[in-house]
Write a protein that holds these residues in place. Structure first.
Motif, PDB file in Angstrom:
ATOM      1  N   PHE B 438       0.879  -1.267   0.034  1.00  0.00           N
ATOM      2  CA  PHE B 438       0.021  -0.201  -0.308  1.00  0.00           C
ATOM      3  C   PHE B 438       0.858   1.244   0.244  1.00  0.00           C
ATOM      4  O   PHE B 438       1.875   1.231   0.694  1.00  0.00           O
ATOM      5  CB  PHE B 438      -0.925   0.071   1.252  1.00  0.00           C
ATOM      6  CG  PHE B 438      -0.407   0.270   2.549  1.00  0.00           C
ATOM      7  CD1 PHE B 438      -0.321   1.536   3.071  1.00  0.00           C
ATOM      8  CD2 PHE B 438      -0.279  -0.659   3.532  1.00  0.00           C
ATOM      9  CE1 PHE B 438       0.430   1.582   4.365  1.00  0.00           C
ATOM     10  CE2 PHE B 438       0.203  -0.744   4.623  1.00  0.00           C
ATOM     11  CZ  PHE B 438       0.399   0.455   5.065  1.00  0.00           C
ATOM     12  N   ALA B 439       0.460   2.350  -0.744  1.00  0.00           N
ATOM     13  CA  ALA B 439       1.230   3.486  -1.041  1.00  0.00           C
ATOM     14  C   ALA B 439       1.177   4.451   0.181  1.00  0.00           C
ATOM     15  O   ALA B 439       0.318   4.259   1.094  1.00  0.00           O
ATOM     16  CB  ALA B 439       0.732   4.101  -2.122  1.00  0.00           C
ATOM     17  N   VAL B 440       2.381   5.057   0.295  1.00  0.00           N
ATOM     18  CA  VAL B 440       2.274   6.100   1.524  1.00  0.00           C
ATOM     19  C   VAL B 440       1.951   7.394   0.817  1.00  0.00           C
ATOM     20  O   VAL B 440       2.474   8.011  -0.182  1.00  0.00           O
ATOM     21  CB  VAL B 440       3.845   6.025   1.940  1.00  0.00           C
ATOM     22  CG1 VAL B 440       3.982   7.379   2.905  1.00  0.00           C
ATOM     23  CG2 VAL B 440       3.992   5.025   2.336  1.00  0.00           C
ATOM     24  N   GLY B 441       0.997   8.005   1.316  1.00  0.00           N
ATOM     25  CA  GLY B 441       0.427   9.344   1.062  1.00  0.00           C
ATOM     26  C   GLY B 441       1.117  10.660   1.548  1.00  0.00           C
ATOM     27  O   GLY B 441       2.392  10.436   2.115  1.00  0.00           O
ATOM     28  N   ARG B 442       0.854  11.916   0.949  1.00  0.00           N
ATOM     29  CA  ARG B 442       1.672  13.069   1.147  1.00  0.00           C
ATOM     30  C   ARG B 442       1.748  13.351   2.618  1.00  0.00           C
ATOM     31  O   ARG B 442       2.853  13.963   2.949  1.00  0.00           O
ATOM     32  CB  ARG B 442       1.285  14.042   0.101  1.00  0.00           C
ATOM     33  CG  ARG B 442       2.128  15.257   0.055  1.00  0.00           C
ATOM     34  CD  ARG B 442       1.656  16.450  -0.746  1.00  0.00           C
ATOM     35  NE  ARG B 442       2.712  17.299  -0.745  1.00  0.00           N
ATOM     36  CZ  ARG B 442       2.792  18.466  -1.688  1.00  0.00           C
ATOM     37  NH1 ARG B 442       1.721  18.526  -2.351  1.00  0.00           N
ATOM     38  NH2 ARG B 442       3.575  19.292  -1.524  1.00  0.00           N
ATOM     39  N   ALA B 443       0.929  12.947   3.311  1.00  0.00           N
ATOM     40  CA  ALA B 443       1.155  13.533   4.601  1.00  0.00           C
ATOM     41  C   ALA B 443       2.145  12.862   5.347  1.00  0.00           C
ATOM     42  O   ALA B 443       2.595  13.528   6.149  1.00  0.00           O
ATOM     43  CB  ALA B 443      -0.195  12.692   5.451  1.00  0.00           C
ATOM     44  N   TRP B 444       2.404  11.797   4.932  1.00  0.00           N
ATOM     45  CA  TRP B 444       3.978  11.003   5.627  1.00  0.00           C
ATOM     46  C   TRP B 444       4.945  12.253   5.402  1.00  0.00           C
ATOM     47  O   TRP B 444       5.602  12.304   6.469  1.00  0.00           O
ATOM     48  CB  TRP B 444       4.295   9.986   4.771  1.00  0.00           C
ATOM     49  CG  TRP B 444       5.617   9.063   5.397  1.00  0.00           C
ATOM     50  CD1 TRP B 444       5.726   8.497   6.376  1.00  0.00           C
ATOM     51  CD2 TRP B 444       6.836   9.208   4.631  1.00  0.00           C
ATOM     52  NE1 TRP B 444       6.997   8.024   6.471  1.00  0.00           N
ATOM     53  CE2 TRP B 444       7.571   8.577   5.476  1.00  0.00           C
ATOM     54  CE3 TRP B 444       7.298   9.867   3.311  1.00  0.00           C
ATOM     55  CZ2 TRP B 444       9.031   8.374   5.177  1.00  0.00           C
ATOM     56  CZ3 TRP B 444       8.600   9.910   3.196  1.00  0.00           C
ATOM     57  CH2 TRP B 444       9.506   8.988   4.025  1.00  0.00           C
ATOM     58  N   THR B 445       5.181  12.719   4.329  1.00  0.00           N
ATOM     59  CA  THR B 445       6.380  13.667   4.166  1.00  0.00           C
ATOM     60  C   THR B 445       6.223  14.863   5.320  1.00  0.00           C
ATOM     61  O   THR B 445       7.195  15.040   5.900  1.00  0.00           O
ATOM     62  CB  THR B 445       6.409  14.202   2.802  1.00  0.00           C
ATOM     63  OG1 THR B 445       6.076  13.291   1.781  1.00  0.00           O
ATOM     64  CG2 THR B 445       7.866  14.988   2.493  1.00  0.00           C
ATOM     65  N   ILE B 446       4.909  15.166   5.435  1.00  0.00           N
ATOM     66  CA  ILE B 446       4.904  16.233   6.544  1.00  0.00           C
ATOM     67  C   ILE B 446       5.030  15.673   7.773  1.00  0.00           C
ATOM     68  O   ILE B 446       5.602  16.640   8.626  1.00  0.00           O
ATOM     69  CB  ILE B 446       3.358  16.752   6.175  1.00  0.00           C
ATOM     70  CG1 ILE B 446       2.990  17.453   5.041  1.00  0.00           C
ATOM     71  CG2 ILE B 446       3.066  17.939   7.254  1.00  0.00           C
ATOM     72  CD1 ILE B 446       1.567  17.501   4.543  1.00  0.00           C
ATOM     73  N   GLU B 524       5.253  16.369  -5.123  1.00  0.00           N
ATOM     74  CA  GLU B 524       6.623  17.133  -4.582  1.00  0.00           C
ATOM     75  C   GLU B 524       7.844  16.958  -5.460  1.00  0.00           C
ATOM     76  O   GLU B 524       8.523  17.563  -5.762  1.00  0.00           O
ATOM     77  CB  GLU B 524       7.011  16.391  -3.269  1.00  0.00           C
ATOM     78  CG  GLU B 524       5.943  16.586  -2.113  1.00  0.00           C
ATOM     79  CD  GLU B 524       5.770  15.270  -1.271  1.00  0.00           C
ATOM     80  OE1 GLU B 524       6.550  14.972  -0.672  1.00  0.00           O
ATOM     81  OE2 GLU B 524       4.925  14.626  -1.631  1.00  0.00           O
ATOM     82  N   ALA B 525       7.643  15.500  -6.108  1.00  0.00           N
ATOM     83  CA  ALA B 525       8.839  15.206  -7.015  1.00  0.00           C
ATOM     84  C   ALA B 525       9.073  16.056  -8.327  1.00  0.00           C
ATOM     85  O   ALA B 525      10.058  16.360  -8.736  1.00  0.00           O
ATOM     86  CB  ALA B 525       8.762  13.794  -7.431  1.00  0.00           C
ATOM     87  N   SER B 526       7.753  16.467  -8.729  1.00  0.00           N
ATOM     88  CA  SER B 526       7.704  17.320  -9.659  1.00  0.00           C
ATOM     89  C   SER B 526       8.189  18.840  -9.784  1.00  0.00           C
ATOM     90  O   SER B 526       8.522  19.452 -10.479  1.00  0.00           O
ATOM     91  CB  SER B 526       6.429  17.598 -10.356  1.00  0.00           C
ATOM     92  OG  SER B 526       5.546  18.291  -9.519  1.00  0.00           O
TER      93      SER B 526
END
Lengths: 55, 528
Positions: B438-446, B524-526
């Protein structure tokens, strides 16, 4: 035990042990991806393992 | 090794866990340690009881699991011990700096290994003492006087044979297991000891639940004090408990995840490990407080009036006193101290593998060579510093400074540098998502880039201020300067010196997989 303590004991068990059971079931249902990106099959040769000397 | 030239260095395949279950067991064995048994119950009781569950779960979800995933991502993508993986992450621009952070983590693990073994040695002694209740009617006097022969703070070379012998046993066992390597040593030890720990501790908890007064103990632990939730210190206590309990941010999980195959699921096993660790803490809370309830009833006092509810005092003073009063006490004591030994030993293996792996990769030595050399040096230092009459106070001081400042600083530096400065959050998130179910969402980075470092930085600052202004436990300030701050200085100097040693084989030629082009695109990568 008091009813309040019982409720919190059961709540702790349900949330934390329930989380463990749920995550194990999630893992058992789908242990690995079936659609990995290409490559990544040869784990080791291009990594710096410990150096040994032939004798 | 027939494909290589004679007398030329060759690199054998990287060691690997044999599979997902082996890795998960080793990671749980690492996370479940002494703190689960002797720290969590008391911390929960003192910080709101049942209400503590709320900040505890919040901390688990917002910091514990996210930082665990950060460790997994770094170790798995950059496939090395903390110095190797962080150097590769830093690349040409920041590789040297990040390698230094890796060695900072290795040095922390080295220092922790020196005294963690000693506590396991004490537990091993007490496992034996349980059978004839050797501590008699005065467990406190026995522990401090008869067993440890504690002297004033200082540096003593007056060895205590009762500690020295079990300490030697623990070190020999550790060196043998580490020398056998990741699969045949660490994984096998965890496959044996983790189920034994679970069965032994479950037996202890079930016995405790049938003691007179168990309900009073559980009432004390689980009755909520909601007013406590308004106190920021309670929330910090929850984040601290989760942070220290999960063995995160000082190299352990980076090292362990580097021994997984590249095509390995990372996110779902992280949930299993994190929830298994917390599940054991809840189990320990039930067992410890049911037992304390029994003791309180025997003493004719409330649970809240008991002393020694956490740490060394709980394990080596309060519990022996309880065991003495309990029908079938010797068996209960053996289960308790046997559990401490097993939980501690599997955690110790992970701590020392951080050190061993770092030196294996930098100096090009085999697991066996690293285990013998590093284990041997550590064992000598451990004996010199902590098996003497000044050992208890030295251990208490070093543990406090290294945990509260060393590990927390390591976590702040790692999250700030990796996510905030080097902006690698998107890449690591993409890595986790590309290999996991399962993928990790952008909230993880925050969470790992903003919330975790903010909470940890607050913890760090408040603890530095407390130590600078108030000292620790009333020990003399010169002693704290030499032993407490001196340990931290040693760790910093070791990081600088070890970073400067040349690599036996350059670690910089790794091509991360999945390649950047293969990673899932993220907003974020872009922007990078």
């Amino acid at each position: 035990m008091t009813p309040t303590a019982i409720v919190f004991l059961i709540g702790a068990v349900l949330i934390v042990w329930g989380g463990l059971v749920a995550s194990i079931l999630l893992l058992r249902a789908r242990p690995e991806r079936t659609d990995y990106p290409a490559g990544g099959e040869h784990d080791a040769r291009d990594d710096a393992g410990p150096v040994e000397r032939d004798t | 090794m027939t494909a290589s030239r004679p007398n030329s260095p060759v690199s054998p395949p990287r060691e690997l866990f044999t599979g997902q279950v082996g890795f998960i067991l080793a990671a749980i064995g690492s996370a479940v340690g002494l703190g689960n048994i002797w720290r969590f119950p008391g911390v929960a009781y003192e910080n709101g009881g049942g209400a503590f569950l709320i900040p505890y779960i919040v901390a688990l979800l917002t910091a514990g699991i996210p930082i665990l995933l950060l460790d997994y991502a770094i170790g798995h993508r950059f496939r090395g011990s903390a110095p190797t993986a962080l150097r590769r992450l830093g690349g040409a621009r920041a590789g040297r700096l990040m390698e230094g952070l890796g060695w900072f983590q290795v040095a922390i693990a080295f220092v922790i290994g020196l005294y963690y073994t000693v506590v396991i040695a004490w537990a091993l002694s007490y496992f034996v003492f349980s059978f004839d209740l050797r501590w008699g009617d005065d467990p406190a006097g026995f522990f401090v006087g008869d067993y440890l022969r504690v002297s004033d703070p200082g540096l003593s070379l007056d060895f205590v044979p009762g500690v020295l012998i079990p300490l030697a046993v623990v070190w020999i066992a550790t060196i043998v297991v580490l020398g056998l390597g990741v699969a045949k040593g660490i994984q096998r030890a965890n496959v044996i000891f983790l189920p034994l720990l679970l069965v032994g501790f479950l037996a202890l908890v079930i016995r405790a639940l049938f003691l007179d007064g168990a309900a009073e103990g559980l009432n004390a632990l689980f009755t909520p004090d909601f007013a406590a939730l308004a106190n920021p210190d309670v929330w910090i206590a929850a984040y601290s408990q989760i942070f220290f309990s999960l063995s995160i941010a000082f190299g352990i999980m980076i090292t362990y995840s580097s021994y997984r195959r590249r095509r390995s699921n990372l996110t779902a096993p992280a949930l299993v490990v994190a929830f298994a660790n917390s599940s054991f803490e809840i189990l320990a809370g039930i067992g410890v407080f049911a037992t304390l309830g029994f003791f309180a009833v025997q003493q004719g006092v409330a649970v809240g009036d008991l002393e020694g509810l956490t740490g060394v005092a709980l394990s080596f003073i309060t519990f022996p006193a309880i065991v003495s009063e309990m029908p079938g006490g010797p068996i209960f004591g053996a289960l308790f101290f046997g559990s401490l030994v097993m939980a501690g030993f599997t955690s110790l293996l992970s701590v020392l593998q951080v050190v061993s792996a770092g030196f294996q990769e930098k100096l090009g030595v085999s697991p066996r060579g690293a285990a013998a050399t590093i284990g041997g040096i550590s064992a000598v230092l451990s004996v010199l510093l902590f098996s003497t009459t000044s050992g208890l106070i030295a251990l208490d001081t070093v543990d406090h400074y290294v945990n509260n400042i060393g590990i927390v600083a390591s976590a702040v530096l790692m999250t700030v540098l990796v996510i905030g400065v080097l902006r690698r959050g998107a890449e690591l998130r993409g890595h986790l998502s590309a290999v996991s179910t399962f993928a990790v969402g952008r909230a993880w980075t925050i969470l790992v880039g903003v919330l975790a470092p903010a909470v940890l930085a607050y913890m760090l600052v408040t603890r530095v201020v407390a130590l600078v202004t108030g000292g620790y436990e009333g020990y003399p300030s010169e002693y704290l300067t030499i032993v407490g701050w001196g340990s931290l200085l040693f760790i910093v100097v070791a990081a600088v010196v070890l970073s400067a040693i040349p690599w036996r084989r350059s670690p910089d030629d790794l091509a991360p997989w999945p390649s950047p082009a293969q990673l899932p695109s993220t907003p974020e990568a872009s922007t990078r």
